[in-house]
Design an enzyme around this catalytic site. Structure first.
Site, PDB file in Angstrom:
ATOM      1  N   ASP A   1     -12.047 -18.462 -17.131  1.00  0.00           N
ATOM      2  CA  ASP A   1     -13.479 -18.306 -17.460  1.00  0.00           C
ATOM      3  C   ASP A   1     -14.348 -19.154 -16.531  1.00  0.00           C
ATOM      4  OD1 ASP A   1     -12.826 -16.573 -19.473  1.00  0.00           O
ATOM      5  OD2 ASP A   1     -13.216 -17.974 -21.119  1.00  0.00           O
TER       6      ASP A   1
ATOM      7  N   ASN B   1      -4.963 -16.767 -14.906  1.00  0.00           N
ATOM      8  CA  ASN B   1      -5.008 -16.830 -16.371  1.00  0.00           C
ATOM      9  C   ASN B   1      -3.624 -17.146 -16.945  1.00  0.00           C
ATOM     10  OD1 ASN B   1      -7.715 -16.408 -16.970  1.00  0.00           O
ATOM     11  ND2 ASN B   1      -7.541 -14.183 -16.940  1.00  0.00           N
TER      12      ASN B   1
ATOM     13  N   GLU C   1     -12.494  -9.182 -13.748  1.00  0.00           N
ATOM     14  CA  GLU C   1     -12.802  -9.997 -12.571  1.00  0.00           C
ATOM     15  C   GLU C   1     -13.518  -9.187 -11.502  1.00  0.00           C
ATOM     16  OE1 GLU C   1      -8.692  -8.306 -11.640  1.00  0.00           O
ATOM     17  OE2 GLU C   1      -9.897  -8.805 -13.397  1.00  0.00           O
TER      18      GLU C   1
ATOM     19  N   ASP D   1     -13.552  -7.907  -6.256  1.00  0.00           N
ATOM     20  CA  ASP D   1     -12.832  -8.509  -7.381  1.00  0.00           C
ATOM     21  C   ASP D   1     -12.120  -9.767  -6.885  1.00  0.00           C
ATOM     22  OD1 ASP D   1     -10.601  -7.668  -6.035  1.00  0.00           O
ATOM     23  OD2 ASP D   1      -9.884  -6.315  -7.585  1.00  0.00           O
TER      24      ASP D   1
ATOM     25  N   HIS E   1      -6.800 -19.110 -20.025  1.00  0.00           N
ATOM     26  CA  HIS E   1      -8.058 -18.345 -19.953  1.00  0.00           C
ATOM     27  C   HIS E   1      -9.283 -19.245 -19.796  1.00  0.00           C
ATOM     28  CE1 HIS E   1      -6.459 -14.323 -20.638  1.00  0.00           C
ATOM     29  NE2 HIS E   1      -5.590 -14.889 -21.467  1.00  0.00           N
TER      30      HIS E   1
END
Length: 199
Positions: free
Chosen positions: A162, A153, A188, A145, A158
Site C-alpha cells: 500500500d 505483497n 497496481e 503498472d 500488503h
C-alpha cells in the site's frame, strides 16, 4: 404547500358563500325598506322600521367585512407559510447538493492513493477524446503498472504494498502538468491522460 393551498381555497370558497349570503341579506333589507317607505303612512312608524332595518343592514355589512378580513388574513398566513416552507426546501436542497457532491467525489476517488479511480478515468477520457477530435489536437494515454508487485505483497505484506502504491501515485502526480490526469486503473495499474501531447 399543496395541502395548505387546497385548505385555503376551500376556506375561501366557504367564506365567499357567507359573503354572498350577507349581501343577499342586505339586499333583502333594502327591499323591505323600500316596501316600508312606500307603504308607511305614519312618519314615526317609518323612522322606527327604517332604524331597525338599517341596524340589520349594518350587522350584515359588519359580518361581510369580517369575513373579508378573515380571508385576507388567511391568504397572508398561507403566503407566509409557503415562503417559510420554500426557504426550508431551499436549505434542504443545498444540504442534499453538498452531500451528493461529497458522495460523488468519494465515488470517483481511489481511497488508498487519493487519485481518481477507474470510473473517474472513464468519464474523463471520453471528454478528452471528444475535445481532441473537435479541436484536431493530439492526445496521448499512458498505461503503466508496477512490475513484480505481487511478489512485494507476498514477501513484505500488503502494508508495504500500500505504501508503494501511495508513493508511486504521489510521484506520478508530481511529474504531470496541472491539466493532465492521472488515475488508478486497478490494482497496481495506473493511467495518465495527456492532452496536446503526441507520441
Amino acid at each position: 404547500i399543496n395541502d395548505n393551498i387546497k385548505n385555503t381555497i376551500s376556506d375561501s370558497e366557504k367564506r365567499q358563500e357567507k359573503r354572498e349570503q350577507y349581501n343577499a341579506e342586505i339586499n333583502d333589507q333594502i327591499s323591505v325598506m323600500e316596501d316600508v317607505v312606500r307603504d308607511s303612512e305614519v312618519l314615526d312608524d317609518l323612522k322606527l322600521q327604517a332604524k331597525t332595518h338599517l341596524e340589520n343592514m349594518q350587522a350584515s355589512l359588519a359580518k361581510s367585512a369580517k369575513a373579508e378580513q378573515q380571508e385576507q388574513k388567511a391568504t397572508i398566513d398561507l403566503m407566509k407559510q409557503m415562503q417559510a416552507r420554500v426557504e426550508e426546501l431551499e436549505a434542504e436542497a443545498v444540504t442534499h447538493k453538498q452531500k451528493l457532491f461529497t458522495q460523488r467525489s468519494a465515488a470517483l476517488s481511489d481511497q488508498l492513493t487519493k487519485l481518481p479511480n477507474r470510473m473517474a478515468y472513464e468519464e474523463k477520457v471520453q471528454s478528452e477524446v471528444q475535445q481532441a477530435k473537435q479541436k484536431g489536437h493530439d492526445l496521448c494515454i499512458g498505461i503503466m503498472d508496477i512490475d513484480h508487485f505481487k511478489s512485494v505483497n507476498d514477501t513484505h505484506g500488503h502494508g508495504v504494498g500500500d505504501e508503494i502504491l501511495k508513493t508511486f501515485a504521489a510521484r506520478l502526480r508530481d511529474k504531470i502538468r496541472s491539466f493532465d490526469t492521472v488515475a488508478r486503473y486497478g490494482g497496481e495499474e495506473f493511467v495518465v491522460i495527456l492532452p496536446d501531447v503526441s507520441l
